[in-house]
Design a protein around this motif. Structure first.
Motif, PDB file in Angstrom:
ATOM      1  N   HIS A 119       3.926  -3.591  -5.342  1.00 55.39           N
ATOM      2  CA  HIS A 119       5.307  -3.140  -5.514  1.00 55.39           C
ATOM      3  C   HIS A 119       5.588  -2.798  -6.971  1.00 55.39           C
ATOM      4  O   HIS A 119       6.281  -1.818  -7.272  1.00 55.39           O
ATOM      5  N   ALA A 120       5.041  -3.587  -7.880  1.00 58.84           N
ATOM      6  CA  ALA A 120       5.284  -3.348  -9.301  1.00 58.84           C
ATOM      7  C   ALA A 120       4.629  -2.063  -9.789  1.00 58.84           C
ATOM      8  O   ALA A 120       5.162  -1.381 -10.665  1.00 58.84           O
ATOM      9  N   LEU A 121       3.466  -1.700  -9.204  1.00 55.45           N
ATOM     10  CA  LEU A 121       2.718  -0.549  -9.700  1.00 55.45           C
ATOM     11  C   LEU A 121       2.844   0.679  -8.807  1.00 55.45           C
ATOM     12  O   LEU A 121       2.339   1.735  -9.156  1.00 55.45           O
ATOM     13  N   GLY A 122       3.480   0.549  -7.651  1.00 62.39           N
ATOM     14  CA  GLY A 122       3.551   1.655  -6.721  1.00 62.39           C
ATOM     15  C   GLY A 122       4.327   2.835  -7.277  1.00 62.39           C
ATOM     16  O   GLY A 122       5.008   2.752  -8.286  1.00 62.39           O
ATOM     17  N   GLY A 123       4.206   3.981  -6.603  1.00 65.48           N
ATOM     18  CA  GLY A 123       4.891   5.192  -7.052  1.00 65.48           C
ATOM     19  C   GLY A 123       4.071   6.401  -6.683  1.00 65.48           C
ATOM     20  O   GLY A 123       3.903   6.714  -5.511  1.00 65.48           O
ATOM     21  N   GLY A 124       3.506   7.074  -7.714  1.00 67.92           N
ATOM     22  CA  GLY A 124       2.655   8.226  -7.474  1.00 67.92           C
ATOM     23  C   GLY A 124       1.316   7.828  -6.885  1.00 67.92           C
ATOM     24  O   GLY A 124       0.961   6.649  -6.820  1.00 67.92           O
TER      25      GLY A 124
END
Length: 510
Positions: A119-124
């Protein structure tokens, strides 16, 4: 009760016959030192075990029991001495660490940690892959890499499914492959960071201590001081190789973090049981790391073992067992009846096959030394002439990196590390410079499903082809070898207080 097929594959049948034939030939015709017949006997047993391990002619743990049966019969060592190799402090370190891991899995702490990192590193797209790589690596530092991969796979499949719905299967496919490989690679690489992260680490430590009893012991803290930075470097290097060298991912593919957030919310706040297990986990890690003095160059962090003379009698195995025992005393959540966190059934979840595999490797390594086979191999290697330390390290790493794709990494370490010890002595190179990086490389199986259990776990999702693994793993393997050599040459002299240009007195043949 479902039936289980006990029939052997053609490869297993061939391995069974070839192993027996090869062992018989060596036992009859290989007697290089007439006054030391145990050398030929041990060589025969090693050949038999190697062949059966490589082909899995019989279960790996069953092969590991061969020294217990054959060493006394062949006059290598007594039954009492051979059996003693199967139980020692390293075994108890693994047992204690495994019990803590069982508690983590039962209360769901490992899943909470993994989801939080993702969750902390998610995104692209690239950050999604990094999230799975780091989450798997972090969890695998403390529980088995197989369990870490099994835990991460459903999360990866759920996210892949969501993205296929939004972007289409074809467009999502490259990211799906990278995510699944990240699950496997992260689990394998993370296990390098701590002595308990992978069975191969513990096997190496025992073989090293038995082969060179006068050598300074490697503490938990020293291992972490070298292997944690190495593991972090390898995780990022593997990530870059996956998302850049293996083909750029579509930057427009982005993760809706609400999926992971819903998973986290569904877990609820930390319960009593999770808080207790978290505390025990953190305290155990701290006790391991700071038990002995931790020297970093001229700076020394005093260890707690020096605070009282009684503490000096303890080791990392004692710490693991003591902290694990608390889990059988402290109460779990009320909804589980208020009983202890762990009960008698926890022992059924321990990896007994791996424990027997450890013991077989330790017994085989003892046979190498006690029979004189190690000294004989050292003399043969001496005829190869000397070579630069870097070249010898590269040869050792590449050899293990290739072999571990086809053979169990535990079996690779058990077979190869004693040989590297002998080679280091013959080359007048500090054996640790060959043995430690080779042990690291034994966990770096990236090309085939059979290389390591995490590979098999993700391949079993039916979303990967062999070609996907080979293409992705080839780049990762190449980068990992280079990073391992660089970090080991940089940190090992400082943390282990060794001189790469000096042959240590403790390694001189006795």
């Amino acid at each position: 009760m479902p039936s289980v097929s006990l029939s052997r594959t053609p490869v297993q049948k061939a391995g069974l016959a070839v192993g027996l034939g090869l062992a018989l030939l060596i036992a009859v015709f290989f007697n290089p030192v007439p006054d030391k017949p145990a050398i030929g006997a041990v060589a025969a047993v090693v050949a038999l075990m190697a062949c059966w391990w490589m082909t899995e002619a019989i279960p790996l743990a069953a092969t590991a029991l061969l020294p217990l049966a054959l060493f006394p019969l062949l006059g290598v060592s007594s039954a009492r001495d051979t059996a003693g190799a199967y139980i020692n402090s390293i075994i108890f370190l693994y047992v204690g660490g495994s019990l803590i891991a069982v508690a983590m899995e039962r209360c769901g702490l490992h899943r909470r940690v993994a989801l939080a990192v993702i969750h902390a590193l998610g995104g692209g797209a690239e950050r999604i892959v990094l999230g799975f790589m780091l989450a798997g690596g972090l969890v695998s530092m403390w529980i088995s890499n197989t369990a870490a991969a099994v835990m991460m796979l459903p999360i990866a499949i759920a996210i892949i499914g969501q993205m296929e719905t939004r972007f289409g299967p074809g467009r999502t496919q490259p990211l799906a492959v990278a995510m699944l490989l990240a699950v496997a690679y992260g689990a394998s690489i993370g296990g390098v960071a701590t002595p308990v992260g992978s069975p191969t680490n513990l096997v190496f430590l025992k073989i090293y201590a038995d082969t060179f009893p006068a050598a300074p012991a490697i503490s938990f803290g020293q291992w972490v001081a070298v292997a944690m930075p190495l593991s972090i470097a390898l995780l990022f290097a593997a990530w870059l190789a996956l998302v850049r060298l293996n083909g750029r991912l579509d930057p427009s593919l982005a993760l809706d973090r609400s999926t992971v957030r819903r998973e986290l919310v569904a877990l609820g706040p930390l319960g009593r049981e999770e808080r207790i297990v978290t505390t025990i986990w953190i305290v155990t890690a701290a006790l391991w790391i700071f038990r002995a003095d931790l020297a970093i160059g001229s700076f020394v962090i005093p260890g707690w073992a020096g605070l009282w003379k009684g503490f000096a009698l303890l080791d990392d195995g004692t710490v693991a067992v003591t902290m694990a025992l608390l889990l059988f005393l402290l109460p779990a959540n009320a909804e589980r009846g208020g009983g202890p966190i762990l009960g008698a059934d926890a022992f059924a979840e321990l990896p007994w096959s791996a424990i027997l595999l450890f013991g077989g490797g330790f017994a085989m390594a003892n046979g190498f030394t006690s029979s004189g086979l190690t000294q004989y191999l050292a003399a043969q290697f001496a005829g190869l002439g000397t070579m630069p330390v870097l070249v010898a390290m590269l040869i050792a790493c590449v050899a293990v990196a290739l072999l571990t794709e086809l053979v169990s990494n535990i079996a690779v370490v058990q077979m190869f590390i004693p040989v590297l010890a002998a080679w280091g002595v013959a080359q007048q190179i500090n054996p640790l410079l060959l043995m430690f990086p080779a042990t690291v490389m034994s966990s770096m199986a990236f090309l085939l499903p059979v290389g390591t259990p995490p590979n098999a776990v993700v391949f079993g999702s039916n979303r990967l082809r062999i070609g996907d693994m080979v293409r992705g793993g080839a780049w990762v393997k190449f980068v990992v070898v280079l990073i391992t050599l660089a970090v080991c040459l940089l940190l090992m002299p400082v943390i282990f207080d060794l001189d790469t240009g000096t042959f240590p007195a403790w390694a001189a043949p006795r």
